[in-house]
Design a protein around this motif. Structure first.
Motif, short mmCIF file in Angstrom:
data_model
loop_
_atom_site.label_atom_id
_atom_site.label_comp_id
_atom_site.label_asym_id
_atom_site.label_seq_id
_atom_site.Cartn_x
_atom_site.Cartn_y
_atom_site.Cartn_z
N GLU A 178 0.79 -1.23 0.00
CA GLU A 178 0.00 0.00 0.00
C GLU A 178 0.82 1.28 0.00
O GLU A 178 0.40 2.27 -0.58
CB GLU A 178 -1.00 -0.02 1.15
CG GLU A 178 -2.02 -1.13 0.93
CD GLU A 178 -3.17 -1.10 1.91
OE1 GLU A 178 -3.25 -0.16 2.72
OE2 GLU A 178 -3.98 -2.03 1.85
N ILE A 179 1.97 1.29 0.67
CA ILE A 179 2.77 2.51 0.64
C ILE A 179 4.18 2.29 0.12
O ILE A 179 4.95 3.23 0.01
CB ILE A 179 2.82 3.22 2.01
CG1 ILE A 179 3.62 2.42 3.02
CG2 ILE A 179 1.44 3.51 2.53
CD1 ILE A 179 3.99 3.24 4.23
N GLN A 201 4.76 1.42 -4.67
CA GLN A 201 3.55 0.75 -4.21
C GLN A 201 3.24 -0.43 -5.12
O GLN A 201 3.60 -0.43 -6.29
CB GLN A 201 2.37 1.72 -4.24
CG GLN A 201 2.45 2.85 -3.25
CD GLN A 201 1.37 3.87 -3.50
OE1 GLN A 201 1.42 4.58 -4.48
NE2 GLN A 201 0.40 3.95 -2.60
N LEU A 226 -0.11 -1.71 -5.71
CA LEU A 226 -1.55 -1.59 -5.50
C LEU A 226 -2.34 -2.52 -6.38
O LEU A 226 -1.99 -2.77 -7.54
CB LEU A 226 -1.99 -0.15 -5.77
CG LEU A 226 -1.35 0.92 -4.88
CD1 LEU A 226 -1.83 2.30 -5.33
CD2 LEU A 226 -1.68 0.68 -3.42
N GLU A 265 -7.35 -0.29 -5.59
CA GLU A 265 -6.64 0.66 -4.73
C GLU A 265 -5.87 1.72 -5.53
O GLU A 265 -5.09 2.48 -4.98
CB GLU A 265 -5.63 -0.09 -3.85
CG GLU A 265 -6.25 -1.12 -2.96
CD GLU A 265 -5.22 -2.02 -2.29
OE1 GLU A 265 -5.42 -2.34 -1.12
OE2 GLU A 265 -4.21 -2.38 -2.93
N LYS A 266 -6.10 1.78 -6.83
CA LYS A 266 -5.28 2.61 -7.72
C LYS A 266 -5.28 4.09 -7.35
O LYS A 266 -4.34 4.80 -7.68
CB LYS A 266 -5.69 2.42 -9.17
CG LYS A 266 -7.08 2.92 -9.47
CD LYS A 266 -7.46 2.73 -10.91
CE LYS A 266 -8.88 3.24 -11.06
NZ LYS A 266 -9.29 3.49 -12.37
N ASP A 267 -6.31 4.56 -6.66
CA ASP A 267 -6.37 5.97 -6.29
C ASP A 267 -5.74 6.26 -4.92
O ASP A 267 -5.77 7.40 -4.46
CB ASP A 267 -7.83 6.44 -6.28
CG ASP A 267 -8.44 6.42 -7.66
OD1 ASP A 267 -7.70 6.62 -8.65
OD2 ASP A 267 -9.66 6.21 -7.77
N LEU A 268 -5.18 5.26 -4.28
CA LEU A 268 -4.56 5.43 -2.97
C LEU A 268 -3.30 6.29 -3.11
O LEU A 268 -2.42 6.00 -3.90
CB LEU A 268 -4.19 4.07 -2.38
CG LEU A 268 -3.57 4.06 -1.00
CD1 LEU A 268 -4.58 4.52 0.05
CD2 LEU A 268 -3.06 2.68 -0.66
N LYS A 269 -3.25 7.37 -2.32
CA LYS A 269 -2.10 8.26 -2.34
C LYS A 269 -1.48 8.31 -0.95
O LYS A 269 -2.19 8.36 0.05
CB LYS A 269 -2.51 9.66 -2.77
CG LYS A 269 -2.94 9.71 -4.21
CD LYS A 269 -3.30 11.10 -4.64
CE LYS A 269 -3.69 11.03 -6.10
NZ LYS A 269 -4.79 11.84 -6.46
N VAL A 270 -0.18 8.31 -0.89
CA VAL A 270 0.54 8.39 0.37
C VAL A 270 0.96 9.84 0.60
O VAL A 270 1.53 10.48 -0.30
CB VAL A 270 1.80 7.49 0.35
CG1 VAL A 270 2.58 7.63 1.64
CG2 VAL A 270 1.40 6.04 0.10
N ILE A 271 0.65 10.35 1.78
CA ILE A 271 1.12 11.69 2.15
C ILE A 271 1.84 11.57 3.49
O ILE A 271 1.55 10.68 4.29
CB ILE A 271 -0.02 12.72 2.24
CG1 ILE A 271 -1.06 12.31 3.30
CG2 ILE A 271 -0.69 12.92 0.89
CD1 ILE A 271 -2.06 13.39 3.62
N THR A 272 2.77 12.45 3.72
CA THR A 272 3.51 12.47 4.98
C THR A 272 3.08 13.68 5.78
O THR A 272 3.05 14.80 5.25
CB THR A 272 5.03 12.54 4.70
OG1 THR A 272 5.39 11.42 3.90
CG2 THR A 272 5.82 12.51 5.99
#
Length: 93
Positions: free
Chosen positions: A10-11, A48, A50, A54-61
């Motif tokens: 996922e990330i 990732q 994915l 889950e293709k729209d999953l975005k990782v932010i910090t």
């Protein structure tokens, strides 16, 4: 281990440590499904892996301050996420 696989998929997180901090019931009173909560530390982010759903999953910090601001402003509404962050806040006190 499922948690490490999910972190990687996922990330794109690899080579870190995972600390189990507890579980939450996903649908208390309706189902017995538990969500296990881990804290990932000291990992590096790669690509990732994915699934199509889950293709729209975005990782932010976010810093802890930024995260708490989002919580207070109501930007995070998912109950499982809120419960997991509560466990984390208890752990870090």
């Amino acid at each position: 281990d499922t948690a490490k696989r999910e972190l990687r998929e996922e990330i794109g997180g690899e080579n870190g440590t995972l600390q189990y901090i507890g579980f939450i019931w996903s649908w208390a009173g309706l189902m017995t499904q538990r969500l296990h909560v881990y804290v990932a530390r000291d990992f590096r982010v790669t690509l990732q892996e994915l699934e199509a759903s889950e293709k729209d999953l975005k990782v932010i910090t976010l810093s802890k301050t930024e995260l708490n601001k989002k919580l207070l402003e109501g930007d995070i509404k998912n109950s499982s996420t809120l419960a997991a962050l509560t466990l984390l806040n208890i752990l870090e006190k």
